[in-house]
Design a protein around this motif. Sequence first.
Motif, PDB file in Angstrom:
ATOM      1  N   THR A 156       5.836   1.411 -19.563  1.00  7.46           N
ATOM      2  CA  THR A 156       5.381   1.734 -18.207  1.00  7.46           C
ATOM      3  C   THR A 156       6.131   0.966 -17.108  1.00  7.46           C
ATOM      4  OG1 THR A 156       3.582   0.212 -18.730  1.00  7.46           O
ATOM      5  CG2 THR A 156       3.049   2.543 -18.729  1.00  7.46           C
ATOM      6  N   GLY A 157       7.079   0.133 -17.473  1.00  5.73           N
ATOM      7  CA  GLY A 157       7.972  -0.475 -16.482  1.00  5.73           C
ATOM      8  C   GLY A 157       7.281  -1.354 -15.462  1.00  5.73           C
ATOM      9  N   MET A 158       7.840  -1.307 -14.248  1.00  4.22           N
ATOM     10  CA  MET A 158       7.323  -2.186 -13.186  1.00  4.22           C
ATOM     11  C   MET A 158       7.209  -1.402 -11.878  1.00  4.22           C
ATOM     12  SD  MET A 158       9.200  -5.804 -13.791  1.00  4.22           S
ATOM     13  CE  MET A 158      10.856  -5.392 -13.366  1.00  4.22           C
ATOM     14  N   THR A 159       6.389  -1.906 -10.960  1.00  3.40           N
ATOM     15  CA  THR A 159       6.361  -1.342  -9.600  1.00  3.40           C
ATOM     16  C   THR A 159       6.626  -2.438  -8.574  1.00  3.40           C
ATOM     17  OG1 THR A 159       3.984  -1.498  -9.730  1.00  3.40           O
ATOM     18  CG2 THR A 159       4.886   0.697  -9.849  1.00  3.40           C
ATOM     19  N   ARG A 160       6.995  -2.002  -7.382  1.00  2.00           N
ATOM     20  CA  ARG A 160       7.458  -2.948  -6.366  1.00  2.00           C
ATOM     21  C   ARG A 160       6.328  -3.796  -5.794  1.00  2.00           C
ATOM     22  NH1 ARG A 160      12.531  -0.982  -4.931  1.00  2.00           N
ATOM     23  NH2 ARG A 160      12.844   1.061  -5.832  1.00  2.00           N
ATOM     24  N   ARG A 161       6.646  -5.047  -5.532  1.00  5.18           N
ATOM     25  CA  ARG A 161       5.682  -5.945  -4.888  1.00  5.18           C
ATOM     26  C   ARG A 161       5.631  -5.681  -3.395  1.00  5.18           C
ATOM     27  NH1 ARG A 161       3.877  -9.770  -8.186  1.00  5.18           N
ATOM     28  NH2 ARG A 161       5.214 -10.327  -9.923  1.00  5.18           N
ATOM     29  N   ARG A 162       4.462  -5.963  -2.804  1.00  2.70           N
ATOM     30  CA  ARG A 162       4.321  -5.866  -1.341  1.00  2.70           C
ATOM     31  C   ARG A 162       4.409  -7.265  -0.740  1.00  2.70           C
ATOM     32  NH1 ARG A 162       0.759  -0.522  -0.353  1.00  2.70           N
ATOM     33  NH2 ARG A 162       2.110   0.679  -1.710  1.00  2.70           N
ATOM     34  N   LEU A 163       4.727  -7.322   0.555  1.00  5.54           N
ATOM     35  CA  LEU A 163       4.819  -8.635   1.207  1.00  5.54           C
ATOM     36  C   LEU A 163       3.448  -9.212   1.521  1.00  5.54           C
ATOM     37  CD1 LEU A 163       7.565  -8.495   3.981  1.00  5.54           C
ATOM     38  CD2 LEU A 163       7.531  -9.974   1.996  1.00  5.54           C
ATOM     39  N   GLY A 164       2.508  -8.297   1.871  1.00  2.95           N
ATOM     40  CA  GLY A 164       1.152  -8.741   2.213  1.00  2.95           C
ATOM     41  C   GLY A 164       1.079  -9.386   3.580  1.00  2.95           C
ATOM     42  N   VAL A 165       1.834  -8.878   4.558  1.00  2.00           N
ATOM     43  CA  VAL A 165       1.767  -9.461   5.910  1.00  2.00           C
ATOM     44  C   VAL A 165       1.235  -8.432   6.904  1.00  2.00           C
ATOM     45  CG1 VAL A 165       3.679 -11.036   5.421  1.00  2.00           C
ATOM     46  CG2 VAL A 165       4.145  -8.876   6.582  1.00  2.00           C
ATOM     47  N   GLU A 166       0.881  -8.937   8.096  1.00  2.23           N
ATOM     48  CA  GLU A 166       0.311  -8.112   9.168  1.00  2.23           C
ATOM     49  C   GLU A 166       1.192  -6.881   9.448  1.00  2.23           C
ATOM     50  OE1 GLU A 166      -0.190 -10.462  12.768  1.00  2.23           O
ATOM     51  OE2 GLU A 166       0.037  -8.616  13.935  1.00  2.23           O
ATOM     52  N   GLY A 167       0.556  -5.719   9.555  1.00  5.56           N
ATOM     53  CA  GLY A 167       1.261  -4.492   9.928  1.00  5.56           C
ATOM     54  C   GLY A 167       1.838  -3.719   8.750  1.00  5.56           C
ATOM     55  N   GLU A 168       1.918  -4.360   7.563  1.00  9.35           N
ATOM     56  CA  GLU A 168       2.591  -3.697   6.430  1.00  9.35           C
ATOM     57  C   GLU A 168       1.822  -2.452   5.971  1.00  9.35           C
ATOM     58  OE1 GLU A 168       3.100  -6.252   3.046  1.00  9.35           O
ATOM     59  OE2 GLU A 168       4.439  -4.854   2.020  1.00  9.35           O
ATOM     60  N   GLU A 169       0.502  -2.584   5.819  1.00  5.11           N
ATOM     61  CA  GLU A 169      -0.290  -1.444   5.333  1.00  5.11           C
ATOM     62  C   GLU A 169      -0.246  -0.290   6.326  1.00  5.11           C
ATOM     63  OE1 GLU A 169      -0.810  -2.461   1.858  1.00  5.11           O
ATOM     64  OE2 GLU A 169      -1.748  -0.555   2.378  1.00  5.11           O
ATOM     65  N   GLN A 170      -0.502  -0.620   7.641  1.00  5.43           N
ATOM     66  CA  GLN A 170      -0.621   0.421   8.667  1.00  5.43           C
ATOM     67  C   GLN A 170       0.672   1.207   8.849  1.00  5.43           C
ATOM     68  OE1 GLN A 170      -1.770  -2.741   8.521  1.00  5.43           O
ATOM     69  NE2 GLN A 170      -2.151  -3.322  10.651  1.00  5.43           N
ATOM     70  N   LEU A 171       1.805   0.552   8.622  1.00  8.52           N
ATOM     71  CA  LEU A 171       3.086   1.213   8.928  1.00  8.52           C
ATOM     72  C   LEU A 171       3.795   1.750   7.680  1.00  8.52           C
ATOM     73  CD1 LEU A 171       4.165  -1.320  11.671  1.00  8.52           C
ATOM     74  CD2 LEU A 171       3.682   1.106  12.021  1.00  8.52           C
ATOM     75  N   GLN A 172       3.041   1.799   6.549  1.00 15.46           N
ATOM     76  CA  GLN A 172       3.579   2.390   5.319  1.00 15.46           C
ATOM     77  C   GLN A 172       4.108   3.777   5.620  1.00 15.46           C
ATOM     78  OE1 GLN A 172       3.236   1.494   1.847  1.00 15.46           O
ATOM     79  NE2 GLN A 172       2.751  -0.505   2.698  1.00 15.46           N
ATOM     80  N   ARG A 173       5.332   4.046   5.222  1.00 15.41           N
ATOM     81  CA  ARG A 173       6.000   5.339   5.407  1.00 15.41           C
ATOM     82  C   ARG A 173       6.118   5.737   6.875  1.00 15.41           C
ATOM     83  NH1 ARG A 173       7.890   6.760   1.238  1.00 15.41           N
ATOM     84  NH2 ARG A 173       8.740   8.626   2.190  1.00 15.41           N
ATOM     85  N   ARG A 174       5.730   4.862   7.791  1.00 14.77           N
ATOM     86  CA  ARG A 174       6.002   5.101   9.215  1.00 14.77           C
ATOM     87  C   ARG A 174       7.034   4.067   9.671  1.00 14.77           C
ATOM     88  NH1 ARG A 174       0.642   5.259  12.330  1.00 14.77           N
ATOM     89  NH2 ARG A 174      -0.195   4.041  10.635  1.00 14.77           N
TER      90      ARG A 174
END
Length: 358
Positions: A156-174
Motif C-alpha cells: 500500500t506504499g506511502m502518502t504525502r505528509r501535510r505541513l499542518g500550518v495555518e491556511g493549509e486546509e482551507q486552501l487545499q487545491r485552491r
Amino acid sequence: MKIDPICRMEVDEASALTTEADGATVYFCSEGCKDRFLTDEGARLTRTAYDLVIIGGGPAGLTAAVYAATLKMDVLLITRDLGGQAIDSRKIENYMGFDFITGPELVEKFRDQLLHSHYVEHLISEVERIEAIDGGFAITTAEIERFTSRTILLATGMTRRRLGVEGEEQLQRRGIFYGNVQDLAFVQDKAVVVIGGGNSALQMVESLDRVAAAIALISDTELTGDATIVGRVRRQARVTLYEGHKVTAFHGDDGLRGITMRRIGTNEVRELPAEGAFIAIGFKPNTGLVMELVETNDRGEIRIGGDCATTQPGIFAAGDCTDAFGKRIIIASGEGAKAALAARQHILQLRREAKARR
Ligand SMILES: Cc1cc2nc3c(=O)[nH]c(=O)nc-3n(C[C@H](O)[C@H](O)[C@H](O)COP(=O)(O)OP(=O)(O)OC[C@H]3O[C@@H](n4cnc5c(N)ncnc54)[C@H](O)[C@@H]3O)c2cc1C
C-alpha cells in the motif's frame, strides 16, 4: 472516459475493447475482463475466495501481481489506482533497462504486463478492512464487497505528509498541492513556492521550470536529494533558494496569495507572494489496515523479514509500506517479486500440512 464493469477501471472510449450487450456498448480495459464479462453474463466479480490477495497497485503490488501470474497463482489485485507514486515521477533515471523514462511511461509498461501479457484478476477499489479469520483473512472494500484469501500481500506504499500550518486546509487545491505532476497546469505563469528539500521537491522544481513565472524553494534543512539533482537545481537560474526556513502560514481567501516563513533559530519572518505552493515534505506509510495484525516500527512501517514475511503468518508486505531500506521503484518492484515468491512457498506449505492431516 468509460468504466470497465468487471474491474471498475476508467478506460479510454477511443482505444478500449468493446462488446454490445442489451443494445448498449460496454467498454473493457483488457481481453481478460471482456472474457470474464462474456462468460459471467455481466456479473461483476463472481469469485470471492483466493489463495492470494494483493493490496496496492504501485511498483511493488504490480510486480507482485505479474510475478504471481507467472507462478500460476490464484491471485486477485485490489488497488485504488494503477501506478502509485511512480506515476508522479517526471524523470526516472535509476530504473534498469532505461537510461531515462517518465513515470507515466513506466506505469504504462507495468499496466501492459498486468492486463495484456499476463492477465491478472484485478479490482479498482479501496480496501477498508482486513480481519484474520479461520483459514486466512477477510478483506472488505469501500463498496462493501467481501473477499477471503489464504494469504495477503500488502503493497500500500506511502502518502504525502501535510505541513499542518495555518491556511493549509482551507486552501487545499485552491493553490496548495502535494506534488502531483497533473497539478502543474494550475500554476502556469504564476509565482510558486516548493516546500521540501528531498528528491520529490527537487523534481517538482525542475518540472515547474518551464511552467511557473518564478520559483522559491523553501527547505528547513540543506537540500537532501540525490547529488545530481541537487546540483542541477542549485544551478537553475529562476529558482530562489531558502534553506533553513520553515513555512508558518498560507494566506488567501478564494485562492493562495502568499506565504509566511521564518528562518529557523531566529525571529526573522518574511512574506513571499505566491499563487501556487507544492508541499513535498515526505511521506507516511499506509499501514492503518494492518496495525492490529502485524508489528510496525516507530515510523509506522511494517516490519518484514528477508522473505517479506510480517509477524502475522500469511501476511506478506513489500515496498514503501515496509521497513525495507530504500524507497525506490526498483527496490519496491524487487520486494514485490520476492513477496509473491514467499507467499507461494507459504501456500504450498499450507497445502502440504493439509494433506498430511488427511
Ligand atoms: C514525485 C515522486 C518522484 C519519484 N521519483 C522516483 C525516481 O525517479 N526513482 C525512483 O526509484 N523512485 C522515485 N520515487 C519513489 C517511488 O515512486 C516509490 O518508492 C515507489 O512508487 C514505491 O512503490 P510501492 O508500490 O511500494 O508504493 P506506492 O507507489 O505508494 O503504491 C501504493 C499503492 O497502493 C494503493 N493503496 C494504498 N492504500 C490502499 C488501500 N487501502 N486499498 C487499495 N489500494 C491502496 C495506492 O493507491 C497505490 O496504488 C518517486 C516518488 C515520488 C512521489
